[in-house]
Design a protein around this motif. Structure first.
Motif, short mmCIF file in Angstrom:
data_model
loop_
_atom_site.label_atom_id
_atom_site.label_comp_id
_atom_site.label_asym_id
_atom_site.label_seq_id
_atom_site.Cartn_x
_atom_site.Cartn_y
_atom_site.Cartn_z
N LYS A 221 -39.00 17.62 -5.16
CA LYS A 221 -39.63 19.50 -4.61
C LYS A 221 -41.49 18.99 -5.29
O LYS A 221 -41.36 20.03 -3.98
CB LYS A 221 -39.06 20.14 -6.62
N ARG A 222 -41.76 18.33 -5.87
CA ARG A 222 -43.16 18.22 -5.57
C ARG A 222 -43.38 17.90 -4.59
O ARG A 222 -44.69 17.21 -3.98
CB ARG A 222 -43.47 17.50 -6.82
N ALA A 223 -42.90 16.79 -3.92
CA ALA A 223 -42.86 15.96 -2.13
C ALA A 223 -42.81 17.14 -1.20
O ALA A 223 -42.36 16.54 -0.22
CB ALA A 223 -42.22 14.58 -2.68
N ASN A 224 -42.33 18.16 -1.56
CA ASN A 224 -41.56 19.34 -0.80
C ASN A 224 -40.71 18.90 0.15
O ASN A 224 -40.42 19.02 1.18
CB ASN A 224 -42.87 19.65 0.61
N LEU A 225 -39.08 17.88 -0.35
CA LEU A 225 -38.19 17.70 0.48
C LEU A 225 -37.03 18.54 -0.44
O LEU A 225 -36.09 18.93 0.34
CB LEU A 225 -37.63 16.36 -0.03
N LEU A 226 -37.29 19.44 -1.51
CA LEU A 226 -35.88 20.32 -2.12
C LEU A 226 -36.94 21.40 -1.78
O LEU A 226 -38.06 21.25 -2.58
CB LEU A 226 -35.43 19.08 -3.40
N GLU B 161 -38.52 8.16 4.14
CA GLU B 161 -39.93 9.68 3.77
C GLU B 161 -39.16 9.54 2.58
O GLU B 161 -39.70 9.90 1.10
CB GLU B 161 -39.15 10.58 4.70
N ILE B 162 -37.75 9.68 1.46
CA ILE B 162 -36.91 10.05 0.63
C ILE B 162 -37.54 8.75 -0.31
O ILE B 162 -38.10 8.59 -1.09
CB ILE B 162 -35.66 10.00 0.51
N ILE B 163 -37.07 7.92 0.37
CA ILE B 163 -37.51 6.13 -0.23
C ILE B 163 -38.96 6.46 -1.20
O ILE B 163 -39.23 5.89 -2.08
CB ILE B 163 -37.15 5.21 0.12
N ARG B 164 -39.50 6.43 -0.17
CA ARG B 164 -41.50 6.13 -0.24
C ARG B 164 -41.87 6.85 -1.10
O ARG B 164 -42.87 6.55 -2.25
CB ARG B 164 -42.37 6.76 1.01
N HIS B 165 -41.18 8.32 -1.48
CA HIS B 165 -41.47 9.43 -2.30
C HIS B 165 -41.14 9.13 -4.18
O HIS B 165 -41.56 9.14 -5.27
CB HIS B 165 -41.08 10.93 -2.11
N PHE C 85 -30.40 24.38 -5.27
CA PHE C 85 -31.29 23.37 -4.60
C PHE C 85 -31.04 22.85 -3.32
O PHE C 85 -29.65 23.17 -2.73
CB PHE C 85 -31.38 22.45 -5.04
N LEU C 86 -31.58 23.68 -2.30
CA LEU C 86 -31.39 23.23 -1.11
C LEU C 86 -32.70 22.25 -0.41
O LEU C 86 -33.73 22.57 -0.87
CB LEU C 86 -32.04 24.68 -0.15
N LEU C 87 -32.50 21.73 1.03
CA LEU C 87 -33.74 20.96 1.91
C LEU C 87 -33.99 21.62 1.78
O LEU C 87 -33.88 22.82 2.12
CB LEU C 87 -32.41 20.23 2.53
N SER C 88 -35.74 21.68 2.24
CA SER C 88 -37.04 22.04 2.77
C SER C 88 -37.02 22.20 4.34
O SER C 88 -37.47 22.77 4.50
CB SER C 88 -37.81 21.32 1.29
N ARG C 89 -35.37 21.26 4.86
CA ARG C 89 -36.46 21.49 6.45
C ARG C 89 -34.45 21.20 6.69
O ARG C 89 -33.81 20.39 6.03
CB ARG C 89 -37.78 20.48 6.78
N ALA C 90 -34.57 21.27 8.41
CA ALA C 90 -33.34 20.56 8.27
C ALA C 90 -32.54 19.11 8.22
O ALA C 90 -33.70 18.29 8.78
CB ALA C 90 -33.20 20.79 9.59
N PRO C 91 -32.12 18.84 7.86
CA PRO C 91 -31.22 17.56 7.44
C PRO C 91 -31.75 16.26 8.06
O PRO C 91 -32.03 15.35 8.82
CB PRO C 91 -29.98 17.17 7.58
#
Length: 156
Positions: free
Chosen positions: A60-65, A88-92, A75-81
């Motif tokens: 969520k802090r990484a603006n992915l959720l 991006e996920i792994i790096r965060h 929770f929802l994804l912040s952008r389209a899948p």
């Protein structure tokens, strides 16, 4: 993604990153449905709830959720899948994709036991591995991962 590459990447990931990826792919597979609670995701995916809450807080802090409150919250994804890739996920969650700090583009530093970076015989292979891994993970979106039931079989 070939099965061999998928297994190699899977071995390199922390448990935290694996859980993050599984949960994000789960949300991607819901295709715009209502928000999902951490409790429901943890039960469905058999991920410890407290651990998943920590992971989701970070995502969520990484603006992915995006989190919604209330009785129907979750929770929802912040952008389209299709707009979120696995790298991006792994790096965060885990940080740089490189196997060693001397091969990292985002967190470069000389390895503590390296005598001279310019003559290191291992570094070119580590950079090539980083580049190949990054290419695959950056080109694989949550939408693609959610569509795959299992990794594709290698072509013979």
């Amino acid at each position: 993604m070939s099965e061999a590459v998928f297994k190699d990447i899977h071995r390199m990931l922390s448990r935290r990153a694996k859980y993050a990826l599984r949960a994000m792919i789960y949300l991607a597979g819901r295709r715009g449905a209502a928000p999902v609670s951490v409790r429901d995701i943890s039960v469905d995916l058999k991920i410890p709830r407290a651990f998943l809450e920590q992971i989701f807080s970070e995502l969520k802090r990484a603006n992915l959720l995006v989190a919604t409150r209330g009785k129907q919250g979750g929770f929802l994804l912040s952008r389209a899948p299709r707009d979120i890739n696995l790298a991006e996920i792994i790096r965060h969650i885990d940080g740089p994709l490189a196997l060693a700090p001397c091969a990292s583009q985002t967190a470069f530093r000389q390895c503590p036991d390296c005598v001279d970076l310019r003559i290191c015989q291992l570094r070119p292979a580590l950079i090539a591995a980083r580049d190949a891994t990054a290419k695959i993970l950056e080109e694989t979106t949550l939408a693609q991962a959610a569509e795959e039931k299992s990794p594709p079989k290698p072509s013979v």
